[in-house]
Design an enzyme around this catalytic site. Structure first.
Site, short mmCIF file in Angstrom:
data_model
loop_
_atom_site.label_atom_id
_atom_site.label_comp_id
_atom_site.label_asym_id
_atom_site.label_seq_id
_atom_site.Cartn_x
_atom_site.Cartn_y
_atom_site.Cartn_z
N GLY A 65 66.12 35.69 62.93
CA GLY A 65 67.46 35.51 63.48
C GLY A 65 68.47 36.10 62.51
O GLY A 65 68.16 36.33 61.33
N GLY A 113 62.53 34.20 64.14
CA GLY A 113 63.08 34.38 65.48
C GLY A 113 62.27 35.34 66.35
O GLY A 113 62.26 35.21 67.58
N GLU A 136 60.63 30.63 56.76
CA GLU A 136 61.93 29.95 56.60
C GLU A 136 62.03 29.07 55.36
O GLU A 136 63.14 28.87 54.84
CB GLU A 136 62.25 29.12 57.85
CG GLU A 136 62.54 29.95 59.10
CD GLU A 136 61.30 30.33 59.89
OE1 GLU A 136 60.16 30.08 59.41
OE2 GLU A 136 61.45 30.89 61.00
N ASP A 144 61.41 27.05 62.87
CA ASP A 144 62.03 26.61 64.13
C ASP A 144 61.55 27.49 65.29
O ASP A 144 60.40 27.91 65.29
CB ASP A 144 63.57 26.60 63.97
CG ASP A 144 64.15 27.99 63.72
OD1 ASP A 144 63.42 28.88 63.27
OD2 ASP A 144 65.36 28.19 63.99
C1 QUE Z 1 62.94 34.09 55.58
C2 QUE Z 1 63.57 34.19 56.80
C3 QUE Z 1 64.18 35.39 57.21
C4 QUE Z 1 64.11 36.49 56.35
C5 QUE Z 1 63.46 36.39 55.12
C6 QUE Z 1 62.89 35.19 54.75
C7 QUE Z 1 64.86 35.53 58.48
C8 QUE Z 1 65.47 36.79 58.76
C9 QUE Z 1 65.37 37.86 57.85
C10 QUE Z 1 65.97 39.16 58.01
C11 QUE Z 1 65.30 40.31 57.60
C12 QUE Z 1 65.88 41.56 57.71
C13 QUE Z 1 67.16 41.68 58.23
C14 QUE Z 1 67.83 40.54 58.63
C15 QUE Z 1 67.25 39.29 58.52
O1 QUE Z 1 64.67 37.69 56.69
O2 QUE Z 1 64.94 34.57 59.28
O3 QUE Z 1 69.08 40.66 59.12
O4 QUE Z 1 67.76 42.92 58.33
O5 QUE Z 1 66.15 36.95 59.92
O6 QUE Z 1 62.26 35.07 53.56
O7 QUE Z 1 63.63 33.11 57.62
#
Ligand code: QUE
Length: 347
Positions: A65, A113, A136, A144
């Site tokens: 997400g 997500g 997470e 979640d």
């Molecule tokens: C744990 C997470 C997330 C994560 C890294 C974690 C997560 C998430 C992202 C993510 C990765 C690349 C992106 C971005 C978000 O990384 O939920 O916008 O460009 O969305 O260790 O829960």
């Protein structure tokens, strides 16, 4: 209209294209709303017989997400933060209960997500590039999007391993764990997608394309994982991991080290959540996700975790409390209470 997710209709097939490649398709609130509205319409449209979800990115199906945007609203719970998670969880439930075949073509990274918009569909087709994780606990959050429901049903307490470490499963292990229904080759994916889009029979098309991967590393350790995660608390599991000798000692040491880097509060919430999710149906499970998310938005660690992993990228979160022994059980229990606004309303 939202240009980060696109919708196509070809004959009786509706296709969802995740198209935010620069952010590995991390789901924004607008993407969630657009998908939910379209799926609602396609569910009711007799001209739509099946839905396919896929990505324009070669690297990722969906990395999670858009938690950066959630953090940017400041410590919560802010109404927009609550609305984002509520809408996302309703989308996850819509996919779980979708009245027609829902086929996820997952080629690459599928975390957080991304799991919520693929793992609850009727057909989960993944390639050798597939990487699953519920990471997470690394950002002070918890598994979640219906992930707890899925993790708590995996064989041999592998779901506890995944949830508490944030560790990855490759294609073979994901197939073994029941997460993936069909393993196919990336090179064959365009042809499979074209056939499914043109209305070819789903089961026969997927069965003909499927292959049996070499056994994965987690399935090979299933008995050890079952034993090492059999304790009644996170501290109990760490004690088992620390005491391990023999063939799995290195694995146990690395696993304990990983868990010790995670948010102590997230670990305790996740452990209790996975314990409860095993005996809840999907809808009660996702209502529980909503209760926990609401409460975590008021905690310190989520904001600190997103800062350390995704904003400043120093990978040095300062968790509060910093030690598992200092986590207050009353605080953990509070994450499972009905929020002031009531439980998540599902259609
Ligand atoms: C744990 C997470 C997330 C994560 C890294 C974690 C997560 C998430 C992202 C993510 C990765 C690349 C992106 C971005 C978000 O990384 O939920 O916008 O460009 O969305 O260790 O829960």
């Amino acid at each position: 209209m939202n240009d980060e997710v696109r919708f196509e209709r070809q004959g009786a097939t509706g296709t969802i294209w995740l198209d935010r490649p620069k952010a590995l398709n991390a789901l924004t609130h607008a993407m969630v709303r657009a998908m939910d509205a379209t799926l609602s319409a396609w569910a009711a449209d007799p001209g739509v017989a099946r839905v396919i979800i896929r990505s324009t990115s070669e690297k990722a199906f969906c990395a999670g997400g858009d938690v950066r945007a959630v953090r940017a609203l400041g410590p919560g719970p802010h109404p927009d933060q609550v609305a984002f998670f509520s809408d996302e969880y309703r989308l996850n439930a819509r996919i779980k209960h979708f009245p027609k075949p829902f086929i996820a073509l997952v080629d690459g990274i599928c975390m957080g997500g991304g799991v919520g918009i693929s793992a609850h569909g009727s057909h989960r087709v993944a390639t050798e590039k597939f990487v699953f994780a519920m990471p997470e606990v690394a950002i002070g959050f918890f598994p979640d999007v219906g992930g707890g429901h899925v993790l708590s049903r995996m064989p041999s307490r592998v779901g506890f391993y995944c949830g508490l470490t944030g560790g990855r499963l490759g294609l073979a292990d994901a197939l073994w764990a029941g997460l993936v229904t069909h393993a196919v080759r990336t090179a064959d994916l365009p042809e499979i997608a074209d056939a499914l889009t043109a209305g070819a029979p789903i089961e026969a098309t997927l069965a003909a394309a499927a292959f049996v991967p070499e056994p994965g590393p987690i399935a090979a350790r299933a008995a050890a994982i079952d034993r090492l995660f059999a304790a009644e608390s996170v501290a109990g599991c760490l004690a088992l991991l620390d005491a391990e000798v023999g063939d799995h000692a290195d694995f146990a040491r690395e696993t304990a080290e990983t868990i010790r880097a995670r948010s102590p509060t997230s670990l305790c919430v996740t452990f209790e959540d996975l314990r409860r999710q095993g005996s809840l149906d999907f809808d009660d499970g996702i209502r529980l996700d909503h209760r926990i998310a609401w409460r975590i938005l008021a905690d310190h660690d989520f904001f600190e975790g997103v800062r350390a992993v995704l904003v400043d990228r120093d990978n040095a979160p300062r968790w509060q409390p910093a030690a598992l022994a200092d986590v207050d059980p009353v605080e953990i229990e509070a994450h499972f209470a009905v929020p002031p606004g009531g439980d998540l309303a599902l259609p």
